[in-house]
Enzyme design. Structure first.
Site, short mmCIF file in Angstrom:
data_model
loop_
_atom_site.label_atom_id
_atom_site.label_comp_id
_atom_site.label_asym_id
_atom_site.label_seq_id
_atom_site.Cartn_x
_atom_site.Cartn_y
_atom_site.Cartn_z
N ASP A 162 0.86 -1.18 0.00
CA ASP A 162 0.00 0.00 0.00
C ASP A 162 0.90 1.23 0.00
O ASP A 162 2.07 1.13 0.38
CB ASP A 162 -0.82 0.06 1.30
N ASP B 207 -4.67 -3.13 5.06
CA ASP B 207 -5.07 -2.56 6.35
C ASP B 207 -6.58 -2.64 6.56
O ASP B 207 -7.05 -3.14 7.55
CB ASP B 207 -4.54 -1.13 6.53
N ASP C 29 -9.40 -5.62 2.60
CA ASP C 29 -8.12 -6.15 2.12
C ASP C 29 -7.91 -7.60 2.55
O ASP C 29 -7.04 -8.29 2.04
CB ASP C 29 -6.94 -5.33 2.68
P1 ATP Z 1 -3.33 3.00 0.24
O1 ATP Z 1 -4.11 1.85 -0.27
O2 ATP Z 1 -2.07 3.29 -0.41
O3 ATP Z 1 -3.24 3.04 1.73
P2 ATP Z 1 -5.01 5.25 0.26
O4 ATP Z 1 -4.96 5.39 1.72
O5 ATP Z 1 -4.72 6.45 -0.52
O6 ATP Z 1 -4.13 4.19 -0.34
P3 ATP Z 1 -7.76 4.72 0.50
O7 ATP Z 1 -7.68 4.81 1.95
O8 ATP Z 1 -8.51 3.64 -0.14
O9 ATP Z 1 -6.38 4.64 -0.18
O10 ATP Z 1 -8.28 6.10 -0.02
C1 ATP Z 1 -8.70 6.28 -1.36
C2 ATP Z 1 -9.09 7.70 -1.56
O11 ATP Z 1 -10.16 8.01 -0.69
C3 ATP Z 1 -7.98 8.69 -1.22
O12 ATP Z 1 -7.24 8.99 -2.35
C4 ATP Z 1 -8.75 9.90 -0.71
O13 ATP Z 1 -9.04 10.75 -1.79
C5 ATP Z 1 -10.02 9.31 -0.17
N1 ATP Z 1 -9.98 9.25 1.29
C6 ATP Z 1 -9.04 8.71 2.05
N2 ATP Z 1 -9.33 8.78 3.35
C7 ATP Z 1 -10.52 9.40 3.41
C8 ATP Z 1 -11.40 9.78 4.48
N3 ATP Z 1 -11.11 9.54 5.73
N4 ATP Z 1 -12.54 10.39 4.15
C9 ATP Z 1 -12.86 10.61 2.90
N5 ATP Z 1 -12.10 10.31 1.85
C10 ATP Z 1 -10.94 9.71 2.09
#
Ligand code: ATP
Length: 920
Positions: free
Chosen positions: A329, A637, A641
């Protein structure tokens, strides 16, 4: 307490009964008292094997029985010294075996204890993360997607909460939960929708429950006996070694029988030949090997803890050493997950935000100028919506500000505080009515807030591209209007520009909602929204990751980034960290959807970064790599997943941000969420396997030395150079400690410069097998040469006439004639060379290719101590009064010792020369 129909009662009534409430929870003192009263919240474990049984188990071995039989026979024939000595050796062997196995068992137990789960509990008006075993009845527990329910509880509140109760009811479809009381007191467990049960998991939504029963009184506790996990799991290596060990026993017994028959043919007394053969069998079979393997694994795993790696399933250690692909990730694993809002797009302008970390100190500027009044109001509005759609908390810890909860949300709180908006105040004014929690597949979340006016307010935030799709209007210059194609183009451009600069972008939208229901359907609340703006935050890469990625590439491991973030953000970070080498590309989840499985299998090695993916994509990626024959490590996480983590050859969960469900599905947990720790784990995994290989190499080559010595001597009709009791002693002096010290050797410095081991590779392949026989031959040769040498210079024939001695002494002896040298002294010398050459040989085994002088003589102090101790014991038994009778040895002169050391170094010197040539 278990007979009460909790599900028919109001939550408030239950809390009154249990002396608790949702504002402050239990006090610490009360919780402590209840822990004493009700005990730990855990299921009783099956009793492990008792130390006495473990010790007695050491005697449950065919060879040991024969040895005991031999002791009894010797006793009957009046050979008391032999009988007692052999008995003592049997007992010492059992004690060593017991200590090794006991230690192995304890280390495994320690590992099991490390994988404790934690729960978020309200105590003394604060939320604490406590080990789930400390939960007591009356505790208020917070639940969200991915959590394991730690005890049986009655819900006090829930937002879209669903749990998976297959462990209790066998039903795998998630069950919708609500806090409303039910009517029927006789409802079956599966239908008690306002109750949550220990061992089930939250698949989506969030909620709060009051704990009713804990430990063995829970529904799970009642059936715990039925579901207790079966014993410990052997690793593939342990299983392979068991099969190999059996084959080895047959081989040894075959050779030993041959020696026995040769001895009988030479007309040795039956008992002597028998004792000799049994002793040889005991010495030749590496019975301590399984315990050494377990200790090497368990201690290696403990070493990993210091490098932030927690192994949950022991077989993963072996797979780690074979890892060829690491899929990671991005957020939090490759990056620091410490976010700061840097830019805000509101009112058609991109505003810069100053300040560091989560510190709520900073300013807003447009083109380096303070904001106009309308811009300031619009920026504040965007931030306000972000705060009302937010579950994080900002907390001051001495001088630094920290976030409790999601860093993305923490960054928004900090930016809002810079504009004078604090969550506590806003929340009071706009209380929460309902929530659709964040989910990385939806990539957005929304809340419905009560307002002082006659409408509710929907607040939504999420990935910018996702949010724009929910909007039909835009709020600009303090007014509402329809969202046009041009507006969308501007927003998308802005989003791309921010993402190109490696920023994480969050879109913000809202709408007034004219509804009476408090928990409305997202299909209604999350549509026809009004676009408010974008928030862009930095999430700097972890400084150590770039080197870790480079190390992987040197070690033949392919690195892959899989992220839910925007393609451009992923690209920028991937480029910076070295993922995008060798023309490997970046693709998005939508492109992945268009690739059939067969094409993905072909293409997968060319893709370095996957952006905007969902958990389902992760599963496809793992499968494609596995189809290619790769050993894939995959991080995860979120609750979604878990399938991909389970499918991976090595499933990795995140210790800080990971959910219980993913942790439970994983083979190992990275306690600092850092990619560099995964690479450290691979290094340790390789090292552990390498060390086990060293121990096996050492044990087998030494044992081969013992067998070959006796076989050659037997074939050549020489008086046997070693007595049975001496062979048994050698087994103790050389097999135990040095083999163990090799098993816990430091990891070779070049281990990450070698390619990954093939998972099908045999631990003893043809080359190692040949090397073992060759080194065994060298040990036998040194022993026999020392034996003959002492015989030669103590014989009646004048030293110097070597050919004469050969013709007149050795050859006639081989044909059954006399040999006049001092046999006792020669045997003592042979005995010592056998022990000391094995001690020297242990240093050869530290590295099959590199010289000891390159890896450093002092880099394994345990081995130095072990060999030093064994050497001292060897010298001691020769000089301690009475022991000469037991071990049938005699004190030696200086010139004997010089010869002994000379011959003992032979195997070491020859191997060093070979290594030297191999290198050049
Ligand atoms: P990774 O899989 O690398 O951890 P990530 O944390 O960017 O990636 P996600 O957590 O799935 O992936 O988030 C995807 C998208 O959702 C992010 O790019 C962001 O724009 C949005 N996002 C992340 N956290 C939040 C949140 N708490 N509330 C709303 N939108 C969010």
């Amino acid at each position: 307490m278990t007979d009460i129909s909790w599900h028919t009662m109001q939550a408030s009534e239950i809390m009154r009964n249990l002396g608790t409430n949702t504002d402050s929870g239990l006090s610490h003192v009360e919780a402590e008292n209840r822990l004493k009263k009700y005990g730990y919240n855990q299921l009783e474990e099956k009793e492990g094997i008792s130390p006495l049984m473990l010790f007695l188990g050491q005697f449950n071995d065919f060879i040991v029985w024969i040895l005991i039989a031999a002791t009894i026979v010797s006793g009957f024939l009046g050979e008391w010294v032999d009988a007692l000595a052999i008995l003592a050796i049997v007992i010492i062997n059992a004690i060593i075996g017991f200590i090794q196995e006991y230690r192995a068992e304890k280390s495994l137990e320690a590992l099991r204890k490390m994988t404790t789960l934690f729960s978020r509990v309200l105590r003394n008006s604060e939320i604490h993360s406590i080990p789930s075993r400390n939960i007591v009845p009356g505790d208020i527990v917070l639940l969200e997607a991915g959590d394991y329910v730690p005890a049986d509880g009655r819900l006090c509140s829930s937002f879209s909460l669903k749990t998976q109760e297959a462990s209790l009811t066998g039903e795998s479809t998630p069950v919708v939960k609500s806090a409303e009381p039910l009517q029927n007191p006789l409802l079956p467990i599966g239908d008690r929708e306002n109750m949550v049960f220990m061992g089930t998991s939250v698949t989506s939504g969030k909620g709060m429950c009051v704990v009713i029963t804990t430990g063995m009184h829970t529904e799970l506790g009642k059936i715990a006996g039925l579901i207790q996990e079966a014993g410990k799991e052997d690793t593939p290596l342990q299983r392979k070694l068991e099969v190999f060990g059996k084959k080895l026993v047959y081989l040894c017994l075959g050779i030993v029988t041959l020696v026995f028959l040769l001895e009988l043919w030479r007309k040795d007394p039956l008992l002597e030949a028998f004792l000799m053969s049994v002793s040889l069998a005991v010495a030749a079979i590496p019975e301590g090997l399984p315990a050494i393997v377990t200790i090497a694994l368990a201690l290696g795993v403990q070493r990993m803890v210091k490098r932030h790696v927690l192994i949950r399933k022991l077989p993963a250690v072996e797979a780690l050493g074979c890892t060829t692909v690491i899929c990671s990730d991005k957020t939090g694993t490759l990056t620091q997950n410490e976010m700061t809002v840097r830019k805000i797009f509101a009112n058609g302008k991109t505003v810069d935000v100053s300040g560091t970390g989560y510190d709520p100190e900073g300013n807003f500027a447009f083109n380096n100028m303070p904001l106009s009044e309308i811009d300031r109001r619009m920026v504040t509005f965007v931030l306000g919506i972000g705060v009302l759609c937010n579950n994080a908390h900002l907390k001051r810890d001495n001088t630094t500000w920290k976030v409790i909860g999601d860093p993305t949300e923490g960054a928004i709180l900090s930016a809002a505080a810079k504009a004078g908006l604090w969550k506590e105040g806003l929340q009071k004014k706009f209380p929460l009515a309902s929530e659709n929690p964040f989910d990385s597949d939806r990539k957005k979340m929304s809340t419905v807030r009560k307002t002082p006016y006659s409408v509710f307010l929907v607040c939504e935030k999420g990935a910018a591209d996702v949010i724009v799709k929910d909007c039909t209007k835009i709020y600009i210059e303090g007014e509402l209007r329809d969202l046009t194609e041009d507006d969308i183009r501007v927003i998308v451009n802005e989003n791309n520009k921010m993402a190109d600069a490696a920023l994480r972008v969050i879109g913000i939208a809202f709408k007034p909602l004219d509804l009476e229901t408090l928990n409305p359907d997202p299909a209604i609340t999350e549509r026809d929204l009004i676009f408010a703006g974008l928030l862009a935050m930095i999430d700097p890469p972890r400084p150590e990751v770039k080197d870790a990625v480079a190390t992987c590439h040197k070690a033949g491991i392919t690195t892959v980034m899989i992220t839910g973030d925007h393609k451009n953000t992923a690209w920028a970070i991937g480029e910076e960290l070295g993922f995008l080498c060798n023309d490997r590309k970046v693709i998005e989840g939508v492109e992945l959807d268009t690739l059939p499985a067969e094409i993905l299998e072909k293409e997968v090695s060319k893709i370095a970064v996957y952006a905007r993916v969902s958990a389902e994509h992760k599963l496809r990626i793992v499968k494609a790599w596995k189809k290619q024959g790769s050993v894939v490590a995959m991080t995860g996480d979120g609750v979604n997943d878990a399938p991909a983590v389970k499918e991976a050859s090595i499933g990795i969960s995140m210790g800080i941000t990971g959910t219980d469900v993913t942790k439970e599905a994983s083979d190992m947990v990275i306690t600092d969420d850092n990619f560099a720790s995964i690479v450290a784990a691979v290094e340790e995994g390789r090292g552990i396997y390498d060390n086990i290989k060293k121990s096996i190499h050492y044990l087998l080559s030494c044992n081969a030395g013992e067998i070959l010595t006796m076989l050659f001597a037997s074939i050549c009709n020489l008086p046997l150079p070693l007595f049975p009791i001496q062979i048994l002693w050698i087994n103790i002096a050389t097999d135990g400690l040095p083999a163990l010290a090799l098993g816990v050797d430091a990891v070779d410095t070049d281990i990450m410069k070698r390619p990954a081991r093939r998972s099908a590779e045999q631990i003893i392949d043809k080359n190692l097998g040949l090397l073992i026989v060759f080194q065994g031959f060298l040990i036998a040769l040194s022993t026999l040469l020392a034996y003959l040498y002492v015989l030669y210079y103590t014989s009646s024939v004048k030293p110097g006439y070597l050919h004469y001695w050969f013709l007149n002494e050795l050859i006639p002896c081989c044909l059954g004639g006399p040999l006049t040298g001092d046999l006792e002294r020669a045997r003592t010398a042979a005995f010592s060379v056998m022990v000391i050459s094995q001690l020297f040989h242990s240093f050869n085994c530290r590295n099959a290719h590199r010289s000891l002088f390159k890896i450093g003589i002092f880099t394994n102090k345990k081995l130095l101590l072990a060999t030093g101790f064994s050497l001292a014991m060897q010298v001691a038994i020769i000089y301690i009064p009475y022991s000469e009778n037991v071990f049938k040895v005699m004190p030696l002169e200086l010139k004997d010792w010089i010869a002994i050391f000379g011959f003992s170094t032979l195997v070491f010197i020859i191997m060093e020369i070979i290594k030297c040539f191999k290198k050049s």
